[in-house]
Design a protein around this motif. Structure first.
Motif, short mmCIF file in Angstrom:
data_model
loop_
_atom_site.label_atom_id
_atom_site.label_comp_id
_atom_site.label_asym_id
_atom_site.label_seq_id
_atom_site.Cartn_x
_atom_site.Cartn_y
_atom_site.Cartn_z
N ASP A 81 0.87 -1.18 0.00
CA ASP A 81 0.00 0.00 0.00
C ASP A 81 0.90 1.23 0.00
N LEU A 82 0.45 2.27 -0.67
CA LEU A 82 1.27 3.49 -0.73
C LEU A 82 1.36 4.19 0.62
N SER A 83 0.56 3.74 1.59
CA SER A 83 0.67 4.32 2.93
C SER A 83 1.70 3.56 3.78
N ASP A 84 2.29 2.51 3.24
CA ASP A 84 3.11 1.60 4.03
C ASP A 84 4.54 1.57 3.48
N SER A 85 5.39 2.45 4.03
CA SER A 85 6.74 2.57 3.45
C SER A 85 7.60 1.34 3.72
N VAL A 86 7.35 0.64 4.83
CA VAL A 86 8.18 -0.53 5.16
C VAL A 86 8.08 -1.57 4.05
N THR A 87 6.85 -1.83 3.61
CA THR A 87 6.66 -2.82 2.54
C THR A 87 7.31 -2.35 1.24
N LEU A 88 7.21 -1.05 0.97
CA LEU A 88 7.80 -0.54 -0.27
C LEU A 88 9.32 -0.75 -0.27
N VAL A 89 9.96 -0.46 0.87
CA VAL A 89 11.42 -0.66 0.96
C VAL A 89 11.73 -2.15 0.78
N LYS A 90 10.95 -2.98 1.46
CA LYS A 90 11.19 -4.44 1.39
C LYS A 90 11.08 -4.92 -0.07
N LEU A 91 10.03 -4.49 -0.75
CA LEU A 91 9.83 -4.94 -2.14
C LEU A 91 10.97 -4.47 -3.04
N LEU A 92 11.40 -3.23 -2.84
CA LEU A 92 12.48 -2.72 -3.69
C LEU A 92 13.79 -3.47 -3.44
N ASN A 93 14.03 -3.78 -2.15
CA ASN A 93 15.22 -4.56 -1.80
C ASN A 93 15.20 -5.92 -2.47
N GLU A 94 14.04 -6.56 -2.41
CA GLU A 94 13.93 -7.92 -2.95
C GLU A 94 13.98 -7.94 -4.47
N LEU A 95 13.25 -6.99 -5.08
CA LEU A 95 13.03 -7.10 -6.53
C LEU A 95 14.09 -6.40 -7.36
N LYS A 96 14.67 -5.33 -6.81
CA LYS A 96 15.66 -4.55 -7.56
C LYS A 96 15.21 -4.33 -9.02
N PRO A 97 14.08 -3.64 -9.21
CA PRO A 97 13.56 -3.48 -10.57
C PRO A 97 14.42 -2.55 -11.41
N ASP A 98 14.35 -2.73 -12.74
CA ASP A 98 15.03 -1.81 -13.66
C ASP A 98 14.21 -0.55 -13.87
N GLU A 99 12.88 -0.70 -13.83
CA GLU A 99 11.98 0.44 -14.08
C GLU A 99 10.83 0.39 -13.09
N ILE A 100 10.44 1.57 -12.60
CA ILE A 100 9.27 1.66 -11.72
C ILE A 100 8.25 2.58 -12.38
N TYR A 101 7.03 2.10 -12.54
CA TYR A 101 5.93 2.92 -13.05
C TYR A 101 5.01 3.18 -11.87
N HIS A 102 5.02 4.44 -11.41
CA HIS A 102 4.24 4.77 -10.21
C HIS A 102 2.89 5.35 -10.62
#
Ligand code: NAP
Ligand code: GDD
Length: 340
Positions: A63-84
């Motif tokens: 959820d965009l209100s939940d920064s912890v999950t966002l950090v966790k997902l970015l750490n795990e996935l290391k995407p090349d592109e993010i479409y927000h």
């Protein structure tokens, strides 16, 4: 294989963008909110595709209100592109829930940008900016250099997110870009936005299942384009050598009344017999006219709109007429119009 992470994957644009990215061979990760009912109907055809399932499209709760999950997902996935693309995207609703709108659209964008920094990754970042930022317009048409004057909590939140994106680009050298997209529609448009509300009502009225449709300001003018083409522009924006901001529009403007005339006319009905004014759909402050100048996008991205107003109305009305016929043929009860 490139890896993309998309917020708002269950929305109109998220679904078309996901189709596009999968067709280009990307691995796509989408963030979805937990809901008490299913709400993935726009991407079910992709998620359930036996050729893709569990291999190239992955959904993650967040959820965009939940920064912890966002950090966790970015750490795990290391995407090349993010479409927000995730947002509380309804302008009139933003007057009812301004704090929530600001939290998700404005602070939510900062949460993602900070998550990128925290995770120490360097993805290319696309921000879904909006023509609503131009609001009380100071020039027609609006272009990349036109000053902003937002007219709603939604518009204000998007101005914040626009500048946050520019700021992270300038401060940290992030490949962060804004697409300033004018209204874009499709058969997958949410039912409470005016174009879809009208095309859906036309189908129900033609079938004798609805008598009237209640609308607000018929004089407002919008630059309406076709959503699948606009998601192509998002992708192009992230394929450039350097990050920049682009207006994406058709360059035409039409009123809500013209949309009614055209949509009802397509099924041989006179809109004046079916459209009624309901004050509830008026806004405390209105954006009277939007018309974009997409010449920078044409020059730099090679992007041009193909579907213009009349064809767009036709696509939407025909899709709603067909969807209703299919539902009726399957004996599924039709739902009456009238939503907030
Ligand atoms: P949409 O159909 O309303 O989709 C919005 C998406 O955001 C949905 O997937 C929604 O998830 C998700 N979302 C909402 N709140 C969230 C939260 N708290 N956490 C995570 N996700 C959340 O919007 P759209 O028309 O596709 O537009 C996409 C983006 O472009 C939005 O940012 C919009 O503001 C912007 N934009 C749209 C237009 C346009 O004309 N369509 C023009 C300019 C800019 P649920 O399915 O769970 O609700
Ligand atoms: N939704 C709605 N419902 N709008 C109505 C109605 C009605 O019954 N009657 C008249 N309108 C008018 C609104 O007052 C507005 O001037 C115009 O129709 C378009 O309204 P929406 O379809 O709700 O779209 P929007 O322009 O406010 O916002 C959309 O486009 C923005 C880009 O300019 C959304 O998709 C935003 O997320 C997006 O940023």
């Amino acid at each position: 294989m490139k890896r993309a992470l998309t917020t708002g994957v269950t929305g109109q644009d998220g679904s078309y963008l996901t189709e596009l990215l999968l067709s280009k061979g990307y691995e796509v990760h989408g963030i979805i909110r937990r809901a008490s009912t299913f709400h993935t109907e726009r991407i079910d055809h992709l998620y359930q595709d036996p050729h893709l399932r569990g291999t190239r499209l992955f959904l993650h709760y967040g959820d965009l209100s939940d920064s912890v999950t966002l950090v966790k997902l970015l750490n795990e996935l290391k995407p090349d592109e993010i479409y927000h693309l995730g947002a509380q995207s309804h302008v009139r609703v933003s007057f009812d829930i301004p704090e929530y709108t600001a939290d998700i659209n404005a602070v939510g964008t900062i949460r993602i940008l900070e998550a990128i920094r925290q995770a120490g990754v360097r993805p290319r970042f696309y921000q879904a900016s909006s023509s609503e930022m131009f609001g009380k317009v100071v020039e027609i048409p609006q272009r990349e250099t036109t000053p902003f004057h937002p007219r709603s909590p939604y518009g204000v939140s998007k101005v914040f997110a626009f500048w946050a994106t520019v700021n992270y680009r300038e401060s940290y050298g992030l490949f962060a870009a804004n697409g300033v997209l004018f209204n874009h529609e499709s058969p997958r448009r949410g039912e409470t936005f005016v174009t879809r509300k009208i095309s859906r009502a036309v189908a129900h009225i033609k079938a004798g299942l609805q008598k009237k449709v209640y609308l607000g300001n018929l004089e407002a003018k919008r630059d309406w384009g076709y959503a699948p083409e606009y998601t192509e522009a998002m992708w192009l924006i992230l394929q450039q050598d350097s990050p920049d901001d682009y207006v994406i529009a058709t360059g035409e403007t039409h009123s809500v009344q013209e949309f009614c005339e055209e949509a009802f006319g397509l099924v041989g009905l006179d809109w004046r017999r079916y459209v009624e004014l309901d004050q509830r759909y008026l806004r405390p402050a209105e954006v009277d006219v939007l018309m974009g100048d997409p010449s920078k996008a044409k020059k730099r991205l090679g992007w041009e709109p193909k579907v213009k107003f009349k064809e767009l109305v036709k696509i939407m009305v025909e899709a709603d007429v067909k969807a209703l016929e299919d539902r009726l043929a399957g004996k599924v009860p039709a739902v009456e119009d009238e939503r907030p």
